[in-house]
Write a protein that holds these residues in place. Structure first.
Motif, short mmCIF file in Angstrom:
data_model
loop_
_atom_site.label_atom_id
_atom_site.label_comp_id
_atom_site.label_asym_id
_atom_site.label_seq_id
_atom_site.Cartn_x
_atom_site.Cartn_y
_atom_site.Cartn_z
N GLY A 4 40.61 18.18 76.43
CA GLY A 4 41.77 19.52 75.28
C GLY A 4 40.69 19.45 74.52
O GLY A 4 40.71 19.52 73.23
N GLY A 5 39.34 18.64 74.46
CA GLY A 5 38.66 18.54 73.16
C GLY A 5 37.78 19.92 72.59
O GLY A 5 36.88 19.56 71.64
N GLY A 6 38.36 20.70 73.11
CA GLY A 6 38.02 21.62 72.92
C GLY A 6 38.53 21.95 71.06
O GLY A 6 38.01 23.09 70.30
N SER A 7 39.51 21.42 70.59
CA SER A 7 40.42 22.13 69.40
C SER A 7 40.98 20.36 69.15
O SER A 7 41.76 20.39 69.87
N ARG A 37 29.99 7.27 74.17
CA ARG A 37 29.61 8.40 74.85
C ARG A 37 30.12 9.17 74.81
O ARG A 37 31.32 9.41 75.76
N VAL A 38 30.57 10.42 74.19
CA VAL A 38 31.66 11.48 74.70
C VAL A 38 31.58 12.36 75.74
O VAL A 38 30.85 13.69 75.01
N VAL A 39 32.38 12.80 76.15
CA VAL A 39 32.50 14.63 77.49
C VAL A 39 33.28 14.72 76.93
O VAL A 39 34.78 14.36 77.36
N VAL A 40 32.89 15.70 76.19
CA VAL A 40 34.31 17.10 75.66
C VAL A 40 34.38 17.75 76.76
O VAL A 40 34.15 18.79 77.04
N ALA A 41 35.95 17.90 77.27
CA ALA A 41 36.14 18.72 78.56
C ALA A 41 36.80 19.87 78.37
O ALA A 41 37.77 19.16 77.39
N ASP A 42 36.99 20.44 78.67
CA ASP A 42 38.21 21.83 78.34
C ASP A 42 37.78 23.59 78.96
O ASP A 42 36.26 23.53 79.26
N ALA A 96 32.97 27.09 75.63
CA ALA A 96 32.64 28.23 73.75
C ALA A 96 33.52 26.19 72.35
O ALA A 96 32.80 25.92 71.92
N GLY A 97 34.64 26.38 72.76
CA GLY A 97 35.32 25.08 71.96
C GLY A 97 35.33 23.66 72.40
O GLY A 97 34.30 23.10 71.01
N ALA A 98 35.01 23.69 73.83
CA ALA A 98 33.99 22.10 74.36
C ALA A 98 32.78 21.69 73.18
O ALA A 98 32.29 21.25 72.92
N GLU A 99 31.70 22.88 73.54
CA GLU A 99 30.56 22.81 72.68
C GLU A 99 30.23 23.07 71.46
O GLU A 99 29.70 21.82 71.31
N GLU A 100 31.13 23.06 71.03
CA GLU A 100 31.59 23.18 69.49
C GLU A 100 31.28 21.51 68.99
O GLU A 100 30.96 21.45 67.81
N PRO A 107 54.71 16.18 64.03
CA PRO A 107 53.91 17.30 63.39
C PRO A 107 53.28 18.28 62.79
O PRO A 107 52.73 17.10 61.62
N PHE A 108 51.98 17.87 64.05
CA PHE A 108 50.94 18.20 63.45
C PHE A 108 49.80 19.55 63.19
O PHE A 108 50.54 20.73 64.13
N GLU A 109 49.31 20.00 61.81
CA GLU A 109 48.84 21.36 62.09
C GLU A 109 47.72 21.78 63.55
O GLU A 109 46.32 20.73 63.36
N THR A 110 48.11 21.66 64.61
CA THR A 110 46.95 22.65 65.28
C THR A 110 47.46 23.88 66.15
O THR A 110 48.17 24.50 66.00
N PRO A 111 46.90 24.24 66.81
CA PRO A 111 46.62 25.68 67.32
C PRO A 111 47.92 25.94 67.99
O PRO A 111 48.65 26.73 68.35
N LEU A 112 48.62 24.75 68.96
CA LEU A 112 49.76 24.51 69.38
C LEU A 112 50.79 24.98 68.48
O LEU A 112 51.81 25.59 69.22
N THR A 113 50.67 24.54 67.11
CA THR A 113 52.00 24.95 66.47
C THR A 113 51.91 25.88 65.65
O THR A 113 52.66 26.48 64.40
N GLU A 114 51.13 27.44 65.97
CA GLU A 114 50.82 28.33 64.98
C GLU A 114 52.59 28.69 64.80
O GLU A 114 51.97 29.74 63.73
N GLN A 115 52.83 29.10 66.09
CA GLN A 115 54.34 29.36 65.97
C GLN A 115 55.17 29.16 64.82
O GLN A 115 55.28 29.74 64.12
N ILE A 116 55.08 27.47 64.62
CA ILE A 116 55.89 27.24 63.94
C ILE A 116 55.57 27.69 62.39
O ILE A 116 56.17 27.93 61.30
#
Length: 258
Positions: free
Chosen positions: A17-20, A36-41, A45-49, A187-196
Motif C-alpha cells: 500500500g506504499g503508493g499513496s 532498503r524498501v520494496v514499495v508494493a501497491d 504508477a503510485g508505487a513507482e512514484e 483522522p489522517f489527511e489521506t485519499p481514504l478520507t476524501e469523502q469526510i
C-alpha cells in the motif's frame, strides 16, 4: 546509544500500500532511517512514484505491483523477497453506509481487502520470517477498531479483526523471534478520507473531537512505523499503537468551565 536503536541500515522493508497516503509516508520514513524498501501497491504508477522519491533521497527502493485480493501474487512477492526484515500492511477500503443499507457484495469487498488481504500477507511473510528467526510485522488497523460511528460498521469490524489477527500472530511467532504489532490511525489527511473532507461539517467535527483539535498529516505516522520496525521496540509485540490525536482518551461531549 539510544538513537542507534532506531536505525534500519542493512534491513529490507516491504511496504504494501506504499503508493499513496500512510503507506507512502511509511515507506519514505523507513528509507530515511536506512532500510532498503520494496514499495508494493495495486497502483503501479503510485508505487513507482514513491520508489522514485526514495531514490532521490539516495536510498534504495524498488516497486512491485500487488493486489492483496490475490493470494498467488502475495505468495510470489513473499518468495521474491524472502529476506524481508519488516512488513508493513496498510491497504484499506471503506463503504460508508448504515449496515441495514449494505449488500453482501459490499461486505465481501471490504473484508477481502482489509481483513483477508492482511491475513494473506502476514501468513506468507510471517512463515518466512519465522524460518529465519527474526522480523517485524506492522499491520494497520484504525481507531474504528475501538470506537465507531453510524455508517462505519463493516470497516470497523474488519479493523477490529486486524487487531486480533495481529495479536494471535504475535503469540504464535513470538517464540521464533518475530514481532507483530498493529497501528490504529485516527483522522489522517489521506485519499481514504476524501469523502469526510468534502463535507465541511463532518470534517470539522472530526477535528474538534481530537485532543489536538486538528487532523493529522500523513507524515505524522512515521514515528510509530519506524519505532515498531526498529530495535527501539525490541520488547514490544502484540500491541495496538494508537495514533489518533487523543480521540479515544476524551469524552468530547462538553468542555466544562472549571
Amino acid at each position: 546509544m539510544a538513537a542507534d536503536l532506531f536505525q534500519l541500515d542493512g534491513r529490507k522493508a516491504v511496504v504494501v500500500g506504499g503508493g499513496s497516503g500512510l503507506g507512502r509516508a511509511s515507506a519514505v520514513a523507513l528509507a530515511e532511517y536506512g532500510a532498503r524498501v520494496v514499495v508494493a501497491d495495486v497502483d503501479a504508477a503510485g508505487a513507482e512514484e514513491t520508489a522514485e522519491s526514495i531514490r532521490q533521497l539516495g536510498r534504495e527502493a524498488i516497486r512491485r505491483e500487488l493486489d492483496v485480493r490475490e493470494s498467488a501474487q502475495i505468495r510470489e512477492l513473499a518468495e521474491a523477497e524472502p529476506d524481508a526484515d519488516v512488513l508493513v500492511v496498510t491497504p484499506g477500503i471503506n463503504v460508508r453506509k448504515r449496515l441495514v443499507d449494505t449488500t453482501d457484495e459490499e461486505f465481501d469487498r471490504v473484508v477481502d481487502v482489509n481483513l483477508k488481504g492482511t491475513y494473506r500477507l502476514v501468513r506468507e511473510f510471517g512463515a518466512r520470517m519465522a524460518e529465519r528467526g527474526r522480523g517485524s510485522i506492522i499491520t494497520f488497523a484504525s481507531f474504528r477498531a475501538e470506537v465507531v460511528e453510524p455508517g462505519q460498521g463493516i470497516y470497523a469490524a474488519t479493523k477490529a479483526g486486524v487487531v486480533q489477527l495481529s495479536r494471535a500472530l504475535a503469540a504464535e511467532l513470538g517464540p521464533r523471534g518475530v514481532r507483530v504489532n498493529a497501528i490504529a490511525p485516527g483522522p489522517f489527511e489521506t485519499p481514504l478520507t476524501e469523502q469526510i473532507k468534502s463535507d465541511e461539517a463532518w470534517y470539522g467535527a472530526y477535528a474538534r473531537k481530537t485532543a489536538l483539535q486538528r487532523w493529522a498529516k500523513a507524515e505524522e505516522i512515521a514515528g510509530a512505523v519506524v519505532y515498531l520496525a526498529s530495535d527501539a521496540s525490541s520488547y514490544v509485540t502484540g500491541s495496538l499503537q494508537l495514533v489518533e490525536g487523543g480521540w479515544t482518551a476524551i469524552d468530547g461531549r462538553f468542555d466544562p468551565g472549571v
